[in-house]
Design an enzyme around this catalytic site. Structure first.
Site, PDB file in Angstrom:
ATOM      1  N   GLY A  29       0.835  -1.196   0.000  1.00 40.80           N
ATOM      2  CA  GLY A  29       0.000   0.000   0.000  1.00 40.80           C
ATOM      3  C   GLY A  29       0.871   1.247   0.000  1.00 40.80           C
ATOM      4  O   GLY A  29       2.094   1.176   0.081  1.00 40.80           O
ATOM      5  N   THR A  31       1.273   3.633   2.226  1.00 37.01           N
ATOM      6  CA  THR A  31       2.005   3.941   3.460  1.00 37.01           C
ATOM      7  C   THR A  31       3.188   2.987   3.633  1.00 37.01           C
ATOM      8  O   THR A  31       4.305   3.416   3.947  1.00 37.01           O
ATOM      9  CB  THR A  31       1.061   3.854   4.680  1.00 37.01           C
ATOM     10  OG1 THR A  31      -0.199   4.438   4.343  1.00 37.01           O
ATOM     11  CG2 THR A  31       1.647   4.579   5.866  1.00 37.01           C
ATOM     12  N   ASP A  83       3.112  -2.602   8.294  1.00 40.05           N
ATOM     13  CA  ASP A  83       2.118  -2.612   7.223  1.00 40.05           C
ATOM     14  C   ASP A  83       1.085  -1.502   7.450  1.00 40.05           C
ATOM     15  O   ASP A  83       0.914  -1.036   8.584  1.00 40.05           O
ATOM     16  CB  ASP A  83       1.415  -3.985   7.188  1.00 40.05           C
ATOM     17  CG  ASP A  83       0.780  -4.301   5.832  1.00 40.05           C
ATOM     18  OD1 ASP A  83       0.696  -3.387   4.983  1.00 40.05           O
ATOM     19  OD2 ASP A  83       0.364  -5.457   5.630  1.00 40.05           O
ATOM     20  N   GLY A  84       0.420  -1.120   6.419  1.00 41.64           N
ATOM     21  CA  GLY A  84      -0.662  -0.151   6.516  1.00 41.64           C
ATOM     22  C   GLY A  84      -1.965  -0.837   6.889  1.00 41.64           C
ATOM     23  O   GLY A  84      -2.004  -2.051   7.129  1.00 41.64           O
ATOM     24  N   ALA A  85      -3.042  -0.053   6.918  1.00 44.08           N
ATOM     25  CA  ALA A  85      -4.368  -0.616   7.181  1.00 44.08           C
ATOM     26  C   ALA A  85      -5.421   0.315   6.596  1.00 44.08           C
ATOM     27  O   ALA A  85      -5.167   1.503   6.385  1.00 44.08           O
ATOM     28  CB  ALA A  85      -4.596  -0.785   8.679  1.00 44.08           C
ATOM     29  N   LYS A  96      -8.070  -4.748   6.500  1.00 44.51           N
ATOM     30  CA  LYS A  96      -7.010  -4.641   5.502  1.00 44.51           C
ATOM     31  C   LYS A  96      -7.481  -5.292   4.209  1.00 44.51           C
ATOM     32  O   LYS A  96      -8.451  -6.024   4.187  1.00 44.51           O
ATOM     33  CB  LYS A  96      -5.729  -5.329   6.003  1.00 44.51           C
ATOM     34  CG  LYS A  96      -4.986  -4.486   7.051  1.00 44.51           C
ATOM     35  CD  LYS A  96      -3.644  -5.063   7.431  1.00 44.51           C
ATOM     36  CE  LYS A  96      -2.716  -5.354   6.300  1.00 44.51           C
ATOM     37  NZ  LYS A  96      -2.449  -4.221   5.392  1.00 44.51           N
ATOM     38  N   GLY A  98      -7.478  -3.350   1.114  1.00 42.49           N
ATOM     39  CA  GLY A  98      -7.821  -2.372   0.094  1.00 42.49           C
ATOM     40  C   GLY A  98      -6.903  -2.456  -1.117  1.00 42.49           C
ATOM     41  O   GLY A  98      -7.305  -2.134  -2.236  1.00 42.49           O
ATOM     42  N   GLU A 105      -0.633 -10.643   3.362  1.00 46.36           N
ATOM     43  CA  GLU A 105      -0.433  -9.760   4.526  1.00 46.36           C
ATOM     44  C   GLU A 105      -0.766 -10.497   5.824  1.00 46.36           C
ATOM     45  O   GLU A 105      -0.067 -10.364   6.821  1.00 46.36           O
ATOM     46  CB  GLU A 105      -1.316  -8.515   4.392  1.00 46.36           C
ATOM     47  CG  GLU A 105      -0.818  -7.550   3.324  1.00 46.36           C
ATOM     48  CD  GLU A 105      -1.772  -6.400   3.043  1.00 46.36           C
ATOM     49  OE1 GLU A 105      -1.297  -5.370   2.552  1.00 46.36           O
ATOM     50  OE2 GLU A 105      -2.989  -6.534   3.292  1.00 46.36           O
ATOM     51  N   LYS A 123      -7.482   6.751   9.551  1.00 40.92           N
ATOM     52  CA  LYS A 123      -7.781   5.306   9.554  1.00 40.92           C
ATOM     53  C   LYS A 123      -8.314   4.819  10.907  1.00 40.92           C
ATOM     54  O   LYS A 123      -8.807   3.700  11.002  1.00 40.92           O
ATOM     55  CB  LYS A 123      -6.527   4.500   9.173  1.00 40.92           C
ATOM     56  CG  LYS A 123      -5.884   4.880   7.842  1.00 40.92           C
ATOM     57  CD  LYS A 123      -6.730   4.465   6.676  1.00 40.92           C
ATOM     58  CE  LYS A 123      -6.093   4.779   5.330  1.00 40.92           C
ATOM     59  NZ  LYS A 123      -4.998   3.933   4.944  1.00 40.92           N
TER      60      LYS A 123
HETATM   61  C1  5RP Z   1      -3.292  -3.684   1.077  1.00 42.71           C
HETATM   62  C2  5RP Z   1      -3.620  -3.102   2.394  1.00 42.71           C
HETATM   63  C3  5RP Z   1      -3.095  -1.749   2.692  1.00 42.71           C
HETATM   64  O1  5RP Z   1      -2.235  -1.837   3.770  1.00 42.71           O
HETATM   65  C4  5RP Z   1      -4.243  -0.840   2.994  1.00 42.71           C
HETATM   66  O2  5RP Z   1      -5.112  -0.839   1.874  1.00 42.71           O
HETATM   67  C5  5RP Z   1      -3.773   0.575   3.300  1.00 42.71           C
HETATM   68  O3  5RP Z   1      -3.240   1.147   2.151  1.00 42.71           O
HETATM   69  P1  5RP Z   1      -2.721   2.647   2.126  1.00 42.71           P
HETATM   70  O4  5RP Z   1      -1.506   2.717   2.987  1.00 42.71           O
HETATM   71  O5  5RP Z   1      -2.420   2.907   0.668  1.00 42.71           O
HETATM   72  O6  5RP Z   1      -3.836   3.526   2.636  1.00 42.71           O
HETATM   73  O7  5RP Z   1      -4.270  -3.692   3.218  1.00 42.71           O
HETATM   74  O8  5RP Z   1      -3.951  -4.899   0.876  1.00 42.71           O
END
Ligand code: 5RP
Length: 233
Positions: A29, A31, A83-85, A96, A98, A105, A123
């Site tokens: 993602g 982030t 990781d992001g979320a 998670k 998106g 993940e 978030k």
């Molecule tokens: C990918 C994910 C990402 O971590 C989540 O969508 C957040 O993305 P971003 O940092 O672009 O907002 O779960 O499958």
């Protein structure tokens, strides 16, 4: 500060958790991409780490930056995953997927002693579910699985539309594992644990985007500074 500046701020704080010799999980993602960029700069200056990625996109980015990469076959135990979320609640429960990478993940996070979420503070939500819940399913028997998913959602006290995820060109999106994603537009998930268990029991469901009991901390960036949930160390 722009949302992208906030993501970078959270990523920079997460980089401070990295120690020489660590085995790291790299998220997916926008982030997580900042974190991988910053990690690449440290590796170029001599930091010794070994990493496992959560998607083909992150794998290509990390390799391009010269970050030493491994697999879960060679490195089945990780020290830290960053990781992001899409959503985080105050109990560190997440949505998670998106970016369609939820399966890898979740496997990487579950192989990791610690999982630290990095995000801008938009978030953080009082209740999960405003973001559509991604559910990864096998293409075979899609209609059977779709009906079972709707029944599981109803049994867990929620309701809403299920939408098969497509790419911008209109074709059905395939995950790195060759599966489809059904996005459940639920608005609110009152009982994430019940929904998680119900979805996990459906044969055609490969994985879903509720990450419960996996994140150990979250770094949430806002204009006023960082908010930390959980225990960073
Ligand atoms: C990918 C994910 C990402 O971590 C989540 O969508 C957040 O993305 P971003 O940092 O672009 O907002 O779960 O499958």
């Amino acid at each position: 500060m722009s949302p992208d500046d906030l993501k970078k701020l959270a990523a920079a704080r997460a980089l401070e958790l990295v120690r020489p010799g660590m085995r790291l999980g790299l998220g997916t993602g926008s982030t997580a991409k900042h974190f991988v960029d910053l990690l690449g700069e440290r590796v170029a200056k001599g930091l010794d780490v070994i990493c496992v990625s959560t998607s083909e996109v992150t794998e290509a980015q990390a390799r391009g930056l010269g970050i030493p990469m491994s697999t879960l076959e060679e490195t089945p135990e990780l020290d830290l995953t960053i990781d992001g979320a899409d959503e985080v609640d105050s109990s560190l429960r997440l949505i998670k997927g998106g970016g369609a990478a939820l399966l890898r993940e979740k496997i990487v996070a579950s192989a990791s002693a610690r999982m630290v979420v990095i995000a801008d503070d938009s978030k953080l939500v009082p209740q999960l579910g405003r973001f559509p819940l991604p559910i990864e399913v096998v293409p075979f028997g899609l209609e059977v699985t779709r009906r079972a998913v709707l029944a599981a959602i109803a049994a867990a006290g929620a309701s809403g539309d299920l939408v098969l995820r497509r790419k911008p060109d209109g074709s059905v999106l395939l995950t790195d594992g060759g599966h489809y994603i059904l996005d459940a537009h639920l608005c609110a998930i009152a009982e994430p644990e019940a929904l998680s268990a119900a979805l996990a029991s459906i044969p055609g469901v490969v994985e879903h985007g509720l990450f419960l009991g996996l994140a150990t901390a979250a770094i949430l960036a806002a204009g006023a500074g960082l908010t930390i949930l959980g225990d960073l160390e």
